[in-house]
Design a protein around this motif. Structure first.
Motif, PDB file in Angstrom:
ATOM      1  N   PRO A  67       0.832  -1.108  -0.003  1.00 29.27           N
ATOM      2  CA  PRO A  67       0.311   0.215  -0.003  1.00 29.27           C
ATOM      3  C   PRO A  67       0.908   1.318   0.068  1.00 29.27           C
ATOM      4  O   PRO A  67       1.752   1.303   0.724  1.00 29.27           O
ATOM      5  CB  PRO A  67      -0.884  -0.022   1.369  1.00 29.27           C
ATOM      6  N   PHE A  68       0.722   2.059  -1.196  1.00 34.03           N
ATOM      7  CA  PHE A  68       1.593   3.410  -0.938  1.00 34.03           C
ATOM      8  C   PHE A  68       0.551   4.578  -0.892  1.00 34.03           C
ATOM      9  O   PHE A  68      -0.573   4.695  -1.556  1.00 34.03           O
ATOM     10  CB  PHE A  68       2.430   3.489  -2.183  1.00 34.03           C
ATOM     11  N   VAL A  72       4.954  -0.872   3.394  1.00 29.81           N
ATOM     12  CA  VAL A  72       3.939   0.269   3.497  1.00 29.81           C
ATOM     13  C   VAL A  72       4.969   1.542   3.066  1.00 29.81           C
ATOM     14  O   VAL A  72       5.867   1.792   3.611  1.00 29.81           O
ATOM     15  CB  VAL A  72       3.433   0.344   5.069  1.00 29.81           C
ATOM     16  N   MET A  73       4.198   2.175   2.016  1.00 28.13           N
ATOM     17  CA  MET A  73       5.014   3.488   1.852  1.00 28.13           C
ATOM     18  C   MET A  73       4.246   4.616   1.569  1.00 28.13           C
ATOM     19  O   MET A  73       3.441   5.027   0.761  1.00 28.13           O
ATOM     20  CB  MET A  73       5.275   3.225   0.112  1.00 28.13           C
ATOM     21  N   ASP A 118       0.999   8.624  10.494  1.00 28.32           N
ATOM     22  CA  ASP A 118       0.153   7.603  10.638  1.00 28.32           C
ATOM     23  C   ASP A 118       0.342   5.992  10.199  1.00 28.32           C
ATOM     24  O   ASP A 118      -0.094   5.105  10.734  1.00 28.32           O
ATOM     25  CB  ASP A 118      -0.965   7.989   9.583  1.00 28.32           C
ATOM     26  N   GLU A 119       1.298   5.910   9.268  1.00 26.82           N
ATOM     27  CA  GLU A 119       1.721   4.881   8.844  1.00 26.82           C
ATOM     28  C   GLU A 119       2.657   4.090   9.770  1.00 26.82           C
ATOM     29  O   GLU A 119       2.862   3.041   9.741  1.00 26.82           O
ATOM     30  CB  GLU A 119       2.214   4.749   7.422  1.00 26.82           C
ATOM     31  N   GLU A 120       3.624   4.983  10.307  1.00 29.16           N
ATOM     32  CA  GLU A 120       4.546   4.318  11.292  1.00 29.16           C
ATOM     33  C   GLU A 120       3.753   3.776  12.523  1.00 29.16           C
ATOM     34  O   GLU A 120       4.052   2.683  12.882  1.00 29.16           O
ATOM     35  CB  GLU A 120       5.373   5.654  11.808  1.00 29.16           C
ATOM     36  N   LEU A 167       8.431  -0.105   6.574  1.00 30.61           N
ATOM     37  CA  LEU A 167       8.015   1.267   6.581  1.00 30.61           C
ATOM     38  C   LEU A 167       9.057   1.882   5.590  1.00 30.61           C
ATOM     39  O   LEU A 167      10.365   1.999   5.820  1.00 30.61           O
ATOM     40  CB  LEU A 167       7.981   2.033   7.635  1.00 30.61           C
ATOM     41  N   ARG A 168       8.759   2.197   4.187  1.00 27.36           N
ATOM     42  CA  ARG A 168       9.806   2.713   3.252  1.00 27.36           C
ATOM     43  C   ARG A 168       9.002   4.034   2.859  1.00 27.36           C
ATOM     44  O   ARG A 168       8.161   3.989   2.045  1.00 27.36           O
ATOM     45  CB  ARG A 168       9.925   1.651   2.183  1.00 27.36           C
ATOM     46  N   VAL A 169       9.889   5.165   3.373  1.00 31.84           N
ATOM     47  CA  VAL A 169       9.022   6.489   2.886  1.00 31.84           C
ATOM     48  C   VAL A 169       9.509   6.927   1.419  1.00 31.84           C
ATOM     49  O   VAL A 169      10.717   6.989   1.115  1.00 31.84           O
ATOM     50  CB  VAL A 169       9.251   7.577   3.889  1.00 31.84           C
TER      51      VAL A 169
END
Length: 641
Positions: free
Chosen positions: A455-456, A582-583, A595-597, A608-610
């Motif tokens: 999901p990105f 999760v990006m 939020d994704e963290e 987690l990959r920003v």
């Protein structure tokens, strides 16, 4: 008076007159067409050509007569003009130009072709095709060698000192490059840079020719656009038709207009006549293998990209209690399913999107490679293609359309995947924004089926802040006085334009606007960007009732509401067994990194990959090569895990 170069062009046309007269062709008309090609309509009246008695120039070096400007009464002034300064047939010839030089005496130029040479070659090819189409008996039964020798002769008359083989090789490579650039331009996503605004590195990143010349493209486009035929029923452009007589047996059933400088905008038409025979597809070379061009959206027409299929779901009961009778799920597939059905990937659409707005991330050599995987792109319920307010019959039409949850979309997709294709395991579920929410839902609802999710720029649960942002979009859509509580007969465009302005402040980051990055997308001012990109986006065949349906789905997204988790998003996340990357985007204003963290902390096997940079939420839209490459690399990495 005409230039010397222009006069030479008319002598070329006149040099074929002996043959044309023999074949019954109107010489005067041919000369006028040559005038149009060389100088344009505005200069033609001073440049008509006729022949003096005797053979044409090419057959004997005789003098020609240039006919001066036509007076009001049609009178003509004549003055003699000698061909290239040669007074009679006894004058010596040299290998510096002119068809009079014997081929064995010609000295051919080597090295790269200049733009004028390529334009001359294109004119030679067009002239050759048109002469065949006009019925010249001598031309119809030529060998390929004779055809290209004729084109060589034409080029030499224009001082293009290339051999027949050079002409053939260059024409084939030039045509192939033109097709790639043309198809890239016609498939450009809304807001994506035009080929002509890209740097060489950006062009290479999209695997299109890095240095194709605009003048050559424009000239080829005019010829292509004039003669193209679109196959009924498929929208496929039959570019393999190259002869005028072939064109006559086909009837242009559908098509759109375009220009070489912009995006091709075609209205989608229902095509019913299927009488045209399909021309075999060309192939493209990717990593040493020959691949059909229909595996790459960049090499397809808009109509081919927009084509889709329906899955009939029958009576589909929604989580909110209503039943959609005769429900349909629109979808598109890429690639081929393998024997054990283990190579399937699901890539759902997002808020307002149609399936073709996902295909920027699909292509040979990319992570989502249709040469390796069977990629299913389902359209969300409510998006205008699947069952939606705009296409549902009464009583659930328009404003009475029922509420749709993310879980409803995933259950519909599950039916498609299992009942239509017999798939029991998914290699990957991937999605942007609301597509990301569906990826989370897939992994929650069917944990034993989904192997990986990516999901990105999206979340497992819509935040209160995100909900408030969407209230602004909703208010703008419904404030239009033409909206009429959803029972409008005419699309309320004022509301769509207002919603676009609301969205504009959220889709991209503050840094994006501070640095005027919109200029890289080809916009000349901020207002030009707001109108050209944002308003254009919302006005692109999008329906307010459809948007409001998907907006409710978005606002109420929460995998914790899945049966068995008692509303706890944390429990639902902990149940996900799929490997995940999760990006979030670094400067996304409504799906922030924090939020994704938080969500990743509860997942069993997630990274987690920003996505770095200033593009905000639209880092995930395929609008720039850098972010596209970053996302594509993550897809590759995850599929190797």
């Amino acid at each position: 008076m005409a230039t010397v170069e222009a006069r030479m062009e008319y002598e070329v046309a006149a040099g074929r007159v002996g043959e044309m007269v023999e074949d019954g062709i109107d010489v005067r008309r041919i000369a006028m067409e040559a005038a149009d090609e060389v100088c344009g309509m505005e200069d033609r009246e001073g440049l008509m050509v006729s022949m003096v008695e005797g053979e044409g120039v090419a057959n004997g070096g005789k003098r020609m007569v240039m006919v001066g400007g036509l007076g009001e009464e049609g009178g003509q002034e004549e003055e003699e003009v000698m061909m290239m300064g040669v007074e009679d047939s006894d004058a010596p010839t040299t290998p510096t130009g002119g068809v009079g030089v014997e081929r064995k005496e010609r000295v051919y130029k080597k090295g790269p072709w200049s733009v004028p040479e390529m334009l001359a070659l294109q004119s030679a090819k067009r002239e050759d095709v048109e002469r065949v189409g006009k019925g010249a008996p001598r031309e119809k039964h030529r060998t390929a060698q004779e055809k290209w020798q004729s084109i060589e002769d034409f080029c030499w008359l224009r001082f293009v000192q290339r051999s027949a083989q050079q002409c053939q090789d260059k024409w084939e490579s030039m045509s192939a490059e033109f097709k790639k650039v043309k198809d890239f331009e016609s498939g450009t996503l809304h807001g994506q840079k035009s080929y002509w605004l890209m740097t060489i590195d950006e062009r290479k990143a999209f695997r299109v020719p890095p240095n194709f010349q605009k003048e050559v493209y424009t000239s080829l486009w005019e010829w292509y656009d004039k003669n193209r035929i679109i196959e009924p029923g498929t929208g496929m452009v039959l570019t393999g038709i190259s002869k005028i007589e072939d064109l006559r047996v086909h009837s242009p059933i559908a098509g759109g207009t375009s220009s070489p400088s912009g995006v091709l905008l075609q209205s989608r038409k229902r095509l019913v006549d299927r009488g045209v025979t399909r021309v075999p597809r060309k192939v493209s070379r990717v990593e040493g293998a020959s691949l059909p061009t229909n595996l790459d959206p960049r090499l397809m027409t808009i109509a081919e990209r927009e084509a889709y299929s329906f899955f009939e779901m029958g009576d589909f009961v929604l989580r909110e209690g209503a039943t959609l009778r005769g429900a349909k799920l629109a979808y598109k597939t890429w690639g081929t399913m393998n024997e054990d059905r283990s190579n399937a990937i699901v890539y759902p659409s997002w808020f307002s999107a149609r399936h073709w707005e996902n295909d920027w991330l699909i292509g040979p050599g990319m992570g989502l490679d249709p040469c390796k995987y069977f990629i299913i792109v389902p359209n969300m319920l409510g998006n205008g293609l699947s069952t939606s307010p705009s296409n549902c019959p009464p009583p659930y039409n328009k404003a009475r359309f029922p509420k749709i949850r993310v879980e409803d979309n995933v259950r519909a997709q599950y039916k498609l995947v299992t009942e239509k294709f017999g798939i029991r395991r998914l290699k990957l579920v991937i999605g942007w924004a609301m597509g990301a929410s569906q990826a989370f839902q897939w992994a929650t609802s069917f944990p034993d089926m989904v192997e990986r999710i990516l999901p990105f720029c999206g979340s497992a649960r819509t935040s209160p802040h995100n909900f408030v942002f969407l209230e602004g979009v909703k208010a703008a859509l419904t404030a239009d006085n033409l909206y009429q509580d959803g029972w409008y007969e005419k699309i309320p465009t004022k509301g769509l334009r207002a919603a676009a302005r609301v969205y504009a402040g959220w889709g991209f980051s503050q840094s994006f606007y501070w640095n005027e990055v919109w200029r890289e997308m080809g916009y000349s001012s901020l207002e030009d960007f707001l109108v050209g990109f944002w308003e254009g986006f919302f006005l692109d065949r999008r329906d307010p009732n459809n948007l409001l349906t998907m907006l409710w789905t978005w606002q109420n997204g929460n995998i914790g509401l899945t049966q068995g988790f008692e509303g706890s998003v944390e429990k639902a996340l902990a149940s996900i067994r799929a490997k995940a990357i999760v990006m979030p985007a670094q400067q996304d204003l409504y799906y922030p990194v924090s939020d994704e963290e938080y969500e990743v902390k509860f997942m069993q096997n997630a990274e987690l990959r920003v996505i770095p940079g200033v593009w905000g939420h639209y880092a995930g839209a395929g609008l720039n090569a850098v972010d596209t490459k970053f996302i594509d690399n993550a897809v590759r990495d995850l599929l190797l895990m």
